[in-house]
Design a protein around this motif. Structure first.
Motif, PDB file in Angstrom:
ATOM      1  N   PHE A 185       0.826  -1.208   0.000  1.00 14.07           N
ATOM      2  CA  PHE A 185       0.000   0.000   0.000  1.00 14.07           C
ATOM      3  C   PHE A 185       0.865   1.264   0.000  1.00 14.07           C
ATOM      4  O   PHE A 185       0.492   2.280  -0.602  1.00 14.07           O
ATOM      5  N   GLU A 186       2.000   1.219   0.665  1.00 12.53           N
ATOM      6  CA  GLU A 186       2.907   2.374   0.632  1.00 12.53           C
ATOM      7  C   GLU A 186       3.387   2.633  -0.794  1.00 12.53           C
ATOM      8  O   GLU A 186       3.470   3.805  -1.231  1.00 12.53           O
ATOM      9  N   GLN A 187       3.709   1.573  -1.512  1.00 11.25           N
ATOM     10  CA  GLN A 187       4.119   1.727  -2.911  1.00 11.25           C
ATOM     11  C   GLN A 187       2.968   2.310  -3.737  1.00 11.25           C
ATOM     12  O   GLN A 187       3.170   3.164  -4.603  1.00 11.25           O
ATOM     13  N   ALA A 188       1.750   1.851  -3.457  1.00  4.36           N
ATOM     14  CA  ALA A 188       0.586   2.349  -4.199  1.00  4.36           C
ATOM     15  C   ALA A 188       0.380   3.839  -3.963  1.00  4.36           C
ATOM     16  O   ALA A 188       0.071   4.589  -4.887  1.00  4.36           O
ATOM     17  N   THR A 189       0.573   4.285  -2.709  1.00  3.90           N
ATOM     18  CA  THR A 189       0.394   5.715  -2.426  1.00  3.90           C
ATOM     19  C   THR A 189       1.465   6.559  -3.114  1.00  3.90           C
ATOM     20  O   THR A 189       1.206   7.711  -3.479  1.00  3.90           O
ATOM     21  N   ARG A 190       2.646   6.003  -3.306  1.00  2.00           N
ATOM     22  CA  ARG A 190       3.692   6.754  -4.011  1.00  2.00           C
ATOM     23  C   ARG A 190       3.327   6.961  -5.490  1.00  2.00           C
ATOM     24  O   ARG A 190       3.624   8.011  -6.069  1.00  2.00           O
ATOM     25  N   LEU A 191       2.678   5.959  -6.071  1.00  2.00           N
ATOM     26  CA  LEU A 191       2.301   6.055  -7.478  1.00  2.00           C
ATOM     27  C   LEU A 191       0.975   6.790  -7.673  1.00  2.00           C
ATOM     28  O   LEU A 191       0.740   7.349  -8.742  1.00  2.00           O
ATOM     29  N   ALA A 192       0.094   6.749  -6.677  1.00  2.00           N
ATOM     30  CA  ALA A 192      -1.210   7.412  -6.777  1.00  2.00           C
ATOM     31  C   ALA A 192      -1.483   8.175  -5.482  1.00  2.00           C
ATOM     32  O   ALA A 192      -2.353   7.801  -4.688  1.00  2.00           O
TER      33      ALA A 192
END
Length: 227
Positions: A185-192
């Motif tokens: 989820f941390e990676q997802a927040t970085r992309l979106a």
């Protein structure tokens, strides 16, 4: 290409119609017309064109797949199943056939069979992120969260998108692997960074980890602001 407007559809239909007039014996033209009619919701006409293509070329696997999709849209699940099985017989080592048949089986609620088809497709095309994502989704719906998470992780390693990270995180969460879920989820927040749902999911995952209460509150606050 993509049909954006009614004018695009009319232009494509004119082009296919002209091709038919020039060479009525060309199966690719009828396959293209089938694709056009299916894309515009004319499923009966699509079926007719796909069947004509198959008459001209019984080994036309694209027409068989199109016929399966058209019959599915018309509510003829038995006929669609036969079309997909014929495509499998024609091209038993073509990953797209397994992807299409797996999608059909999923729509019919035949999840274990769909999983088997997607897995065979992955065996043939192991670096195919779409196949892996489809397999992960059906594994998730079948309740096999751990296998789904690992499958989505393979997909995200190949095509790292926000949606892929979010799907992977969701599967890790339901599998009880909360630290892994946080990482995804941390990676997802970085992309979106503007996607409030991803921030909410991150908050849920943080909340499951000891000592991460402040991080959870911060993620929830960010989700609320964006929402």
């Amino acid at each position: 290409g993509k049909l954006e407007t009614d004018a695009d559809v009319a232009s494509a239909e004119r082009a296919c119609g002209q091709a038919v007039r020039l060479d009525r014996g060309l199966p690719e033209v009828h396959t293209a017309l089938g694709m056009l009619y299916r894309a515009t919701g004319q499923h009966e006409r699509a079926e007719q064109e796909y069947r004509r293509a198959i008459e001209l070329d019984p080994e036309n696997v694209d027409a068989q797949l199109g016929l399966g999709a058209a019959l599915t849209s018309r509510g003829d699940a038995a006929g669609a199943d036969l079309a997909y099985r014929e495509a499998l017989r024609l091209r038993s080592r073509y990953w797209r056939v397994y992807d299409a048949y797996g999608g059909f089986l999923y729509q019919q609620g035949r999840l274990p069979e769909a999983i088997a088809q997607f897995r065979r497709g992955v065996e043939l095309s192991p670096q195919n992120a779409t196949l892996l994502s489809n397999l992960g989704g059906v594994l998730f719906l079948n309740g096999d969260f751990a296998a789904a998470a690992d499958t989505f992780r393979r997909s995200v390693d190949i095509a790292p998108t926000s949606a892929a990270y979010s799907n992977t995180g969701t599967n890790y969460y339901y599998a009880g692997r909360y630290q892994d879920a946080v990482a995804m989820f941390e990676q997802a927040t970085r992309l979106a960074p503007e996607d409030y749902q991803v921030w909410g999911n991150l908050g849920d995952a943080y909340r499951r980890l000891p000592g991460r209460e402040d991080a959870a509150r911060s993620a929830y606050a960010r989700a609320a602001d964006l929402a």
